[in-house]
Scaffold this active site. Structure first.
Site, PDB file in Angstrom:
ATOM      1  N   THR A 119      55.663  90.564  46.613  1.00 35.17           N
ATOM      2  CA  THR A 119      54.630  90.514  48.073  1.00 35.17           C
ATOM      3  C   THR A 119      53.161  91.438  47.357  1.00 35.17           C
ATOM      4  OG1 THR A 119      53.977  91.370  49.796  1.00 35.17           O
ATOM      5  CG2 THR A 119      56.069  93.077  48.514  1.00 35.17           C
ATOM      6  N   TYR A 143      59.271  98.918  52.432  1.00 38.28           N
ATOM      7  CA  TYR A 143      59.174  97.247  51.679  1.00 38.28           C
ATOM      8  C   TYR A 143      58.557  96.985  50.543  1.00 38.28           C
ATOM      9  CZ  TYR A 143      58.380  92.012  52.042  1.00 38.28           C
ATOM     10  OH  TYR A 143      58.370  90.980  51.658  1.00 38.28           O
TER      11      TYR A 143
END
Ligand code: UDP
Length: 332
Positions: A119, A143
């Site tokens: 990501t 995250y």
């Protein structure tokens, strides 16, 4: 026996598009998904489906053997950034620890190729844009950290074993399969385009614009929105390259290299629907950078990846068509 590709999280949003891309390219995907956030109905009925956990060594070994798995695409994991802040251990467990288990199963069973959903959140708030792969990685939420830790594991595993990998750092993924076979189905979505098409179809009364004082042309946040089918195609190219060059591993950004502001996205939704969304101007959301845009030159040059849907109207049209289908025929 026919070779197969394990797709973890293949019943989820991006995973289900990768399953279609693999199938359309002549590969045999095998899905494993625990159906916590995925939908059984997102996987075509003719694709083998294993319901279970990626950290279940026995299940993974049996699946690898049964289907002659030679590579894995790993989408399974938790993806809600604010939740990662309130429940970090869930993210270090689901994203980092379980991937460690899965990698152990890969090594023990001689599965030598691995494609990982990483990501842009690994970069945190970049000092300059566009963001190049070599720029500092300073995630600002668990995250992003949980995914960056997995990138580190992959690098070490590739150095130690007969194993190569490709980590793809996704920018803002949006849209749905152009043929309407799958899409983003999770309820309680927070992502801009999903929220906007829900509002356009009356599932919400209005849409909030979070922050109008960013350092961008119109003051709203700018993001690099990539069509999910272009992203899925990048995974198939990665798979083929990993098999062809078993000593090479890759880390690439996946985005279009240009961005749109929140206002531009909402204008596109209004254009496509020929209507006007009710927009509420609200304060900034915590932790949102002004602009996040990929430098995608590496994946274009090294993989010859050529986007087919670099068109905001199309992304919105496909997202809208899927949302409409969910209203008419809810997925289970
Ligand atoms: N955003 C917004 N309203 C929403 C959802 C998002 O204004 O209902 C903005 C958000 O502040 C950011 C951009 O849209 O500037 C993209 O946010 P999203 O949550 O889709 O993805 P992120 O970039 O946070 O991963």
């Amino acid at each position: 026996m026919q070779k197969s590709i394990l797709v973890t999280g293949g019943a989820g949003y991006i995973g289900s598009h990768a399953v279609l891309a693999l199938k359309d390219s002549g590969w045999n995907p095998i899905v494993i998904d625990n159906l916590v956030t995925g939908f059984r109905g997102a996987v075509p009925a003719d694709i083998p489906f294993v319901e279970g956990d990626i950290a279940d060594h026995g299940l993974i070994s049996a699946t690898v053997e049964k289907y002659n798995i030679i590579a894995a695409m790993h989408f399974a994991g938790s993806v809600v950034v604010p939740e990662s802040v309130s429940d970090p251990l869930k993210y270090y467990y689901n994203n980092t620890a379980k991937t460690r288990s899965l990698l152990e199963s890969m090594i023990k069973n001689n599965v030598g190729h691995f494609i990982f959903s990483s990501t842009a959140a690994t970069y945190g708030i970049p000092k300059t844009i566009p963001v190049h792969e070599d720029m500092p990685k300073n995630p600002i939420n668990p995250y992003g950290t949980s995914k960056l830790m997995t990138e580190y594991m992959l690098s070490d595993v590739a150095a130690a074993h007969n194993f190569n990998y490709c980590a793809l750092r996704y920018f803002n993924v949006a849209g749905a399969d152009p043929k309407g076979r799958t899409g983003q189905s999770t309820s309680g979505a927070t992502h801009l385009i999903k929220v906007a098409v829900e509002a356009a179809l009356g599932k919400r009364d209005s849409i909030s614009i979070f922050g109008t004082d960013y350092d961008t042309e119109d003051g709203t946040g700018v993001r690099d929105y990539i069509h999910v089918s272009d992203l899925a195609a990048a995974h198939v190219i990665a798979l083929e390259r990993l098999i062809e060059s078993p000593k090479e591993s890759y880390i690439f950004n996946c985005g279009y290299g240009h961005g749109f502001s929140v206002t531009q996205v909402l204008d596109a939704v209004d254009r496509v629907t020929n209507n006007k969304l009710t927009r509420n101007l609200e304060p900034r959301r915590a932790g949102d950078p002004d602009a996040l845009i990929s430098d995608n030159s590496k994946i274009k040059q090294q993989f010859g990846w050529t986007p087919q849907y670099d068109d905001l109207n199309k992304i919105v049209q496909h997202a809208l068509a899927w949302e409409q289908r969910l209203i008419e025929n809810p997925i289970t």
